[in-house]
Design an enzyme around this catalytic site. Structure first.
Site, short mmCIF file in Angstrom:
data_model
loop_
_atom_site.label_atom_id
_atom_site.label_comp_id
_atom_site.label_asym_id
_atom_site.label_seq_id
_atom_site.Cartn_x
_atom_site.Cartn_y
_atom_site.Cartn_z
CE LYS A 166 -3.45 -2.75 2.34
NZ LYS A 166 -3.99 -3.19 3.62
CG ASP A 242 -6.87 -3.81 1.83
OD1 ASP A 242 -7.19 -2.61 1.78
OD2 ASP A 242 -6.14 -4.29 2.71
CG HIS A 338 -16.79 14.45 -16.50
ND1 HIS A 338 -16.67 13.91 -15.24
CD2 HIS A 338 -15.87 13.80 -17.26
CE1 HIS A 338 -15.72 12.99 -15.22
NE2 HIS A 338 -15.21 12.91 -16.44
#
Length: 349
Positions: A166, A242, A338
């Site tokens: 991580k 995770d 968008h």
């Protein structure tokens, strides 16, 4: 713990994606995200994959999970000697791992010495699990065994950050952590114009200038892509992964090349995909349903389910990456899309 939040993240199934290679067939993918334009963007890439004979070709290069332990030696010379000894005893240490786990297998040991500190990075295969807990349990047994055989060493830490978990580091791309996957597609010139409203030359030029040069001057670490993290987080949340592992997972390289009379070869290389189909979070009903629907449950031999999931994730990243880069070759298209899509979502809600 004072209670549980039950508000779901908006999730939609996108696709199907047409895949070939190490992961084959057509598969839909769940994307959990608050960024609603991500669904049609990945959907455009998925539609394109169905128009190409081979679709998205998936190659699973390698798979492993790592844990690095830290030992403290009395001197640098002692640390070097101990490290060399451990690298020569991989079979013995592998047997220690098998005594503690039915699924973990030790495949590699790498050491680094800094002063009198000895960092030992163990790499293991972990079946269908992402393997965080499995490799930590194995590392505990290995540390105990090593400390008994090397009384000159002292315990430093069960994790010495040389894993590296991580965190954006170079070591994972060099030595490997998780599943390493390449997804690629070759798009005929006519489809680049019709489906992407662009050309191979423009996409190749943008990829060079934005992803490669732009990332370099920004100081990116083994990473040159537009937005891998968007697709990774969406799939990770929908499949019980995770989510913090998108930090290293999003370290990847986008490559684009013009071929023939304007065809586009486009690939996404993701060397640090940490995913699993068993373990924490995988027993939640919505996760069970998602993994079953994607064909990642009971996919075959141990490890094949997680391998299939990694391939699907890489192909999903390619769909979103190609769609975004194509949009950015046209001035104003990204923002206009968008505004239209997010206003529509707000109205519908």
């Amino acid at each position: 713990m004072t209670g549980e939040l039950t508000t779901p993240v908006p999730t939609r199934w996108v696709g199907p994606l047409h895949l070939s290679g190490d992961v084959a067939g057509e598969v839909e993918v769940p994307l959990a995200t608050y960024e609603s334009p991500l669904w049609p963007s990945v959907g455009r890439g998925a539609r394109l994959s169905r128009l190409v004979p081979d679709g998205i070709r998936v190659s699973v290069v390698d798979e492993r999970m790592t844990r690095s332990t830290l030992f403290i030696a009395p001197t640098a010379a002692a640390a070097v000697a101990a490290g060399r000894d451990l690298e020569d005893r991989i079979e013995e240490l592998g047997a220690v791992v098998q005594d503690r786990s039915r699924h973990a297998r030790l495949i590699e040991i790498d050491t680094e010495v800094v002063g009198h500190l000895l960092f030992v990075r163990f790499a293991l295969t972990t079946g269908d699990a992402s393997g965080h807990n499995m490799v930590t349990l194995a590392a505990e047994g290995l540390m105990d065994h090593i400390l008994r055989g090397h009384p000159e060493l002292a315990y430093g830490s069960i994790s010495g950050n040389y894993c590296s978990d991580k965190k954006a580091t170079a070591v994972n791309g060099i030595l490997g952590r998780g599943r390493s996957v390449v997804a690629e597609i070759e798009v005929p010139a006519g489809l680049v114009v019709e489906q992407l409203r662009s050309s191979a030359d423009r996409i190749v030029a943008l990829n060079t200038r934005k992803n490669l040069v732009g990332s370099t001057i920004a100081g990116a670490l083994r990473s040159a892509n537009a937005h891998y993290a968007n697709m990774l987080l969406a799939v990770y949340l929908a499949t019980g992964q995770d989510a913090a592992n998108i930090v290293e997972g999003s370290q990847g390289i986008t490559y684009a090349e013009r071929r023939g009379e304007g065809d586009l070869l486009f690939s996404c290389t993701l060397p640090n995909l940490i995913v699993g189909t068993v373990g924490n979070g995988k027993d939640l009903p919505f996760v069970e349903e998602a993994l079953e629907r994607m064909g990642c449950r009971d996919a075959g031999a141990p490890g094949s389910g997680a391998r299939r999931l990694a391939g699907i994730v890489a192909a999903t990243v390619l769909c979103g990456e190609l769609s975004l880069l194509a949009a950015q070759t046209n001035q104003g298209e990204l923002m206009a899309s968008h505004l239209v899509m997010e206003r529509r979502s707000a109205t519908q809600s």
